[in-house]
Design a protein around this motif. Sequence first.
Motif, PDB file in Angstrom:
ATOM      1  N   ASN A   1       0.938  -1.155   0.235  1.00 48.90           N
ATOM      2  CA  ASN A   1       0.044  -0.116  -0.054  1.00 48.90           C
ATOM      3  C   ASN A   1       0.762   1.362   0.201  1.00 48.90           C
ATOM      4  O   ASN A   1       1.829   1.366   0.671  1.00 48.90           O
ATOM      5  CB  ASN A   1      -0.799  -0.080   1.256  1.00 48.90           C
ATOM      6  N   GLY A   2       0.505   2.012  -0.711  1.00 47.86           N
ATOM      7  CA  GLY A   2       1.303   3.237  -1.054  1.00 47.86           C
ATOM      8  C   GLY A   2       2.769   3.384  -1.780  1.00 47.86           C
ATOM      9  O   GLY A   2       3.469   4.226  -1.848  1.00 47.86           O
ATOM     10  N   ALA A   3       2.844   2.153  -2.515  1.00 50.96           N
ATOM     11  CA  ALA A   3       3.974   2.005  -3.201  1.00 50.96           C
ATOM     12  C   ALA A   3       4.188   2.884  -4.466  1.00 50.96           C
ATOM     13  O   ALA A   3       5.241   2.874  -4.910  1.00 50.96           O
ATOM     14  CB  ALA A   3       4.025   0.346  -3.514  1.00 50.96           C
ATOM     15  N   GLY A   4       2.870   3.172  -4.949  1.00 53.59           N
ATOM     16  CA  GLY A   4       2.880   4.115  -6.163  1.00 53.59           C
ATOM     17  C   GLY A   4       2.171   3.506  -7.421  1.00 53.59           C
ATOM     18  O   GLY A   4       2.296   4.165  -8.477  1.00 53.59           O
ATOM     19  N   LYS A   5       1.460   2.433  -7.061  1.00 51.25           N
ATOM     20  CA  LYS A   5       0.906   1.832  -8.494  1.00 51.25           C
ATOM     21  C   LYS A   5      -0.152   2.487  -8.900  1.00 51.25           C
ATOM     22  O   LYS A   5      -0.326   3.034 -10.137  1.00 51.25           O
ATOM     23  CB  LYS A   5      -0.106   0.557  -7.763  1.00 51.25           C
ATOM     24  N   SER A   6      -1.307   3.320  -8.006  1.00 50.58           N
ATOM     25  CA  SER A   6      -2.338   4.250  -8.694  1.00 50.58           C
ATOM     26  C   SER A   6      -1.713   5.561  -9.338  1.00 50.58           C
ATOM     27  O   SER A   6      -2.064   5.735 -10.230  1.00 50.58           O
ATOM     28  CB  SER A   6      -3.310   4.706  -7.483  1.00 50.58           C
ATOM     29  N   THR A   7      -0.558   5.893  -8.434  1.00 51.33           N
ATOM     30  CA  THR A   7       0.050   7.059  -9.049  1.00 51.33           C
ATOM     31  C   THR A   7       0.536   7.037 -10.464  1.00 51.33           C
ATOM     32  O   THR A   7       0.466   7.795 -11.329  1.00 51.33           O
ATOM     33  CB  THR A   7       1.127   7.680  -8.030  1.00 51.33           C
ATOM     34  N   LEU A   8       1.442   5.672 -10.669  1.00 54.44           N
ATOM     35  CA  LEU A   8       1.724   5.490 -12.144  1.00 54.44           C
ATOM     36  C   LEU A   8       0.831   5.501 -13.061  1.00 54.44           C
ATOM     37  O   LEU A   8       0.854   5.800 -13.965  1.00 54.44           O
ATOM     38  CB  LEU A   8       2.731   4.184 -11.906  1.00 54.44           C
TER      39      LEU A   8
ATOM     40  N   HIS B   1     -10.845   3.070 -11.957  1.00 59.63           N
ATOM     41  CA  HIS B   1     -10.135   3.543 -10.750  1.00 59.63           C
ATOM     42  C   HIS B   1     -10.480   2.573  -9.895  1.00 59.63           C
ATOM     43  O   HIS B   1     -11.425   1.908  -9.666  1.00 59.63           O
ATOM     44  CB  HIS B   1     -10.580   4.920 -10.692  1.00 59.63           C
ATOM     45  N   GLN B   2      -9.429   2.882  -8.677  1.00 54.69           N
ATOM     46  CA  GLN B   2      -9.439   1.913  -7.390  1.00 54.69           C
ATOM     47  C   GLN B   2     -10.706   2.470  -7.019  1.00 54.69           C
ATOM     48  O   GLN B   2     -11.438   1.656  -6.124  1.00 54.69           O
ATOM     49  CB  GLN B   2      -8.097   1.958  -6.769  1.00 54.69           C
ATOM     50  N   GLU B   3     -10.791   3.485  -6.688  1.00 52.40           N
ATOM     51  CA  GLU B   3     -12.099   4.185  -6.048  1.00 52.40           C
ATOM     52  C   GLU B   3     -12.835   4.690  -6.973  1.00 52.40           C
ATOM     53  O   GLU B   3     -12.645   5.046  -7.958  1.00 52.40           O
ATOM     54  CB  GLU B   3     -11.730   5.523  -5.084  1.00 52.40           C
TER      55      GLU B   3
ATOM     56  N   SER C   1      -3.297  -5.569  -8.217  1.00 54.25           N
ATOM     57  CA  SER C   1      -4.089  -6.656  -7.295  1.00 54.25           C
ATOM     58  C   SER C   1      -3.142  -6.733  -6.239  1.00 54.25           C
ATOM     59  O   SER C   1      -2.114  -7.039  -6.302  1.00 54.25           O
ATOM     60  CB  SER C   1      -4.698  -7.902  -7.807  1.00 54.25           C
ATOM     61  N   HIS C   2      -3.933  -7.074  -4.964  1.00 53.44           N
ATOM     62  CA  HIS C   2      -3.151  -7.472  -3.763  1.00 53.44           C
ATOM     63  C   HIS C   2      -3.342  -8.757  -3.765  1.00 53.44           C
ATOM     64  O   HIS C   2      -2.508  -9.478  -2.823  1.00 53.44           O
ATOM     65  CB  HIS C   2      -3.339  -6.752  -2.530  1.00 53.44           C
ATOM     66  N   ARG C   3      -4.362  -9.613  -4.430  1.00 52.95           N
ATOM     67  CA  ARG C   3      -4.004 -10.762  -4.380  1.00 52.95           C
ATOM     68  C   ARG C   3      -3.196 -11.680  -5.205  1.00 52.95           C
ATOM     69  O   ARG C   3      -3.534 -11.488  -6.675  1.00 52.95           O
ATOM     70  CB  ARG C   3      -5.682 -11.356  -4.873  1.00 52.95           C
TER      71      ARG C   3
ATOM     72  N   LEU D   1      -4.231   9.876   1.048  1.00 54.44           N
ATOM     73  CA  LEU D   1      -3.753   8.552   1.019  1.00 54.44           C
ATOM     74  C   LEU D   1      -3.979   7.783  -0.104  1.00 54.44           C
ATOM     75  O   LEU D   1      -4.993   7.705  -0.762  1.00 54.44           O
ATOM     76  CB  LEU D   1      -4.109   7.780   2.538  1.00 54.44           C
ATOM     77  N   SER D   2      -2.931   6.574  -0.056  1.00 53.46           N
ATOM     78  CA  SER D   2      -3.503   5.524  -1.110  1.00 53.46           C
ATOM     79  C   SER D   2      -4.490   4.891  -0.652  1.00 53.46           C
ATOM     80  O   SER D   2      -5.000   4.658   0.589  1.00 53.46           O
ATOM     81  CB  SER D   2      -2.277   4.529  -1.469  1.00 53.46           C
ATOM     82  N   GLY D   3      -5.460   4.018  -1.470  1.00 48.83           N
ATOM     83  CA  GLY D   3      -6.357   3.383  -1.251  1.00 48.83           C
ATOM     84  C   GLY D   3      -6.259   2.247  -0.003  1.00 48.83           C
ATOM     85  O   GLY D   3      -7.339   2.283   0.788  1.00 48.83           O
ATOM     86  N   GLY D   4      -5.375   1.566  -0.067  1.00 45.59           N
ATOM     87  CA  GLY D   4      -5.273   0.580   1.014  1.00 45.59           C
ATOM     88  C   GLY D   4      -4.956   1.148   2.269  1.00 45.59           C
ATOM     89  O   GLY D   4      -5.598   0.887   3.449  1.00 45.59           O
ATOM     90  N   ASN D   5      -4.179   2.425   2.143  1.00 43.53           N
ATOM     91  CA  ASN D   5      -3.759   3.107   3.506  1.00 43.53           C
ATOM     92  C   ASN D   5      -5.270   3.644   4.153  1.00 43.53           C
ATOM     93  O   ASN D   5      -5.380   3.839   5.314  1.00 43.53           O
ATOM     94  CB  ASN D   5      -2.898   4.324   3.434  1.00 43.53           C
TER      95      ASN D   5
HETATM   96  N1  LIG Z   1      -3.189  13.475  -4.102  1.00 43.98           N
HETATM   97  C1  LIG Z   1      -2.194  13.335  -3.431  1.00 43.98           C
HETATM   98  N2  LIG Z   1      -1.502  14.294  -2.913  1.00 43.98           N
HETATM   99  C2  LIG Z   1      -0.599  13.838  -2.068  1.00 43.98           C
HETATM  100  N3  LIG Z   1       0.011  12.475  -2.014  1.00 43.98           N
HETATM  101  C3  LIG Z   1      -0.496  11.397  -2.663  1.00 43.98           C
HETATM  102  C4  LIG Z   1      -1.775  11.942  -3.312  1.00 43.98           C
HETATM  103  N4  LIG Z   1      -2.011  10.614  -3.931  1.00 43.98           N
HETATM  104  C5  LIG Z   1      -0.952   9.796  -3.499  1.00 43.98           C
HETATM  105  N5  LIG Z   1      -0.278  10.337  -2.622  1.00 43.98           N
HETATM  106  C6  LIG Z   1       0.763   9.584  -1.893  1.00 43.98           C
HETATM  107  O1  LIG Z   1       1.487   8.880  -2.989  1.00 43.98           O
HETATM  108  C7  LIG Z   1       2.024   7.518  -2.565  1.00 43.98           C
HETATM  109  C8  LIG Z   1       1.468   6.525  -3.587  1.00 43.98           C
HETATM  110  O2  LIG Z   1       0.229   6.333  -3.486  1.00 43.98           O
HETATM  111  P1  LIG Z   1      -0.465   5.316  -4.576  1.00 43.98           P
HETATM  112  O3  LIG Z   1      -1.896   5.740  -4.211  1.00 43.98           O
HETATM  113  O4  LIG Z   1       0.107   5.377  -5.909  1.00 43.98           O
HETATM  114  O5  LIG Z   1      -0.259   4.215  -3.691  1.00 43.98           O
HETATM  115  P2  LIG Z   1      -0.763   2.365  -4.277  1.00 43.98           P
HETATM  116  O6  LIG Z   1       0.361   1.838  -4.615  1.00 43.98           O
HETATM  117  O7  LIG Z   1      -1.629   2.595  -5.406  1.00 43.98           O
HETATM  118  O8  LIG Z   1      -1.390   2.041  -2.926  1.00 43.98           O
HETATM  119  P3  LIG Z   1      -2.654   1.065  -2.603  1.00 43.98           P
HETATM  120  O9  LIG Z   1      -2.192  -0.402  -2.778  1.00 43.98           O
HETATM  121  O10 LIG Z   1      -2.997   1.232  -1.322  1.00 43.98           O
HETATM  122  O11 LIG Z   1      -3.570   1.575  -3.383  1.00 43.98           O
HETATM  123  C9  LIG Z   1       1.487   7.204  -1.318  1.00 43.98           C
HETATM  124  O12 LIG Z   1       2.224   7.877  -0.179  1.00 43.98           O
HETATM  125  C10 LIG Z   1       0.377   8.485  -1.022  1.00 43.98           C
HETATM  126  O13 LIG Z   1       0.078   9.028   0.215  1.00 43.98           O
END
Ligand SMILES: Nc1ncnc2c1ncn2[C@@H]1O[C@H](COP(=O)(O)OP(=O)(O)OP(=O)(O)O)[C@@H](O)[C@H]1O
Length: 507
Positions: free
Chosen positions: A46-53, A94-96, A206-208, A405-409
């Motif tokens: 969680n928070g690794a950056g998958k959704s951001t990428l 999207h995740q959400e 996916s986390h599964r 925060l990321s979805g899982g967090n």
């Molecule tokens: N809009 C935002 N503003 C500030 N920080 C953000 C924003 N969106 C994501 N982050 C930060 O970027 C990092 C990566 O988040 P991301 O959502 O990409 O994680 P993830 O790998 O998708 O995690 P998860 O498995 O929980 O979905 C996290 O530390 C998160 O807090």
Amino acid sequence: MTTTVGTATPLLEVRGCTMEFPGVRALDNVSFTLMPGECHALVGENGAGKSTLSKCITGENRMTAGELYADGKPVKLSGYSIRESQHMKIAIVHQEFQLMNDMTGLENIFVGHYDTRGGFINWKKLEVRARKLLEFLQCDIELNVPVKSLRTAERQIVQLTKALLDEPKVLILDELTAVLQEKDILNIFRIIGILKSRGIGVIYISHRLDEVFSCCDSYTVLCDGRFVSSGRVADITKQQLIRMIIGRELSGAYPPINENLGETILEVKNLTAPKAFRDVSLSVRAGEVVGLAGLLGAGKTELVNAIFGHHRVVSGKILVRGREVNIHNPRRAIKLGMGIVPDERRMLGLNMLFDIKDNTTLPSMRKFRVGRVFQNLRAEARAAYEVNERLNLKYYSLWQNVKKLSGGNQQKIVVAKWMLRECDIFLLDEPTRGIDIGAKFEIYTLVNELARAGKAVILVSPEMEELIGLCNRIYILFEGKVMDEVEGERKTQEVIINSLLGVSAHE
Ligand SMILES: Nc1ncnc2c1ncn2[C@@H]1O[C@H](COP(=O)(O)OP(=O)(O)OP(=O)(O)O)[C@@H](O)[C@H]1O
Ligand SMILES: [Mg+2]
């Protein structure tokens, strides 16, 4: 120039992608390649950056540095936006949820893609098109009701339909299956198979991890916004993948189930809610974890919500410690000592305008009251800090808005907030949804500790292994009725699956 593998040109290539949010570097020099006809798993904690990428690829996030190539050609990033990526046939689920709750499924699917004739929207034509897509997906969903009345899994299918509308070349599925059940997941694999055969590239988050091994060809692991490794799924084992993701071995052992049970705390008798469940009776003792299993539409979420006063029932009784109670609304349920981790975190679980600390301590404010009017803010912050640390929350400040925060967090905070409150009855509706494999076991330990502390726990989970590993007893719902109740030797995958499908165990 982009790298070519064999003769094929990558559908998509990201090079040296760095993405900074104010104060947070979410991605740091990440590279990623997607080939045509491949399903590529993007995994990490969680928070690794998958959704951001993913959002950098779709143009929702602008990379701070890096390059993007599509079909071997560089994409100009200065003006890159969602519109542009849609034009390049990149689609995302999207995740959400990103649906408009008061609009119908049909309206949601076609928002921004209306087909007009003489200034009027040709709804008939749109419906035919949507139906065709649903037929391809082999899903039957009511399209003409507001999506808020649909089940979570059905809403997810609406999102998928929307993503497939323009025949994408690249399809990003960000935790699509987190809200789906086994049967629907197999259907998704079938759909991915067809898309792959058409040369479409799928990015699968996916986390599964079992899913990664069932349906993905290649993988990329991210950790804390950095690239860890990439390769072919066929070349690695699940253990190796786990090690790459969490940087250590996972024992994978469930804590021993608590056998020290006390009096019956919660009892439900002949509870009935139209269209959801009927004549459901169940009981939970102090120290017991009781599971609810069932396919989509079996009525589990409705049942849990009804106990919490959030779903209308027409008949039946609820008893807490032997006394009949009338739970009209969630507030009453909370007063009676109940806590809930709902299946929808964004709408019911969190207040998206609040920070982490407030969200975590909201239901337990009273615990930190000094005298009549003062609040011990320091103790509050300390408690919020401790419980979130335990769940390995990735954050930089307790006063950070949960929206970022990321979805899982976010899910971890929903769990944390009820853990902090001293409830007697815990209703956990898929508490580990979207939570990474390392933190999942932390939640299992927490559930076990609740039981050992004499709490009554109801656990809903789509993962059979989780139910078997954590529950003393499991009720199996089929089309709104309790089909079976298993414990001891009968608590096996086989018995449960038979009941899930409506095959009576006593036949
Ligand atoms: N809009 C935002 N503003 C500030 N920080 C953000 C924003 N969106 C994501 N982050 C930060 O970027 C990092 C990566 O988040 P991301 O959502 O990409 O994680 P993830 O790998 O998708 O995690 P998860 O498995 O929980 O979905 C996290 O530390 C998160 O807090
Ligand atoms: Mg994510």
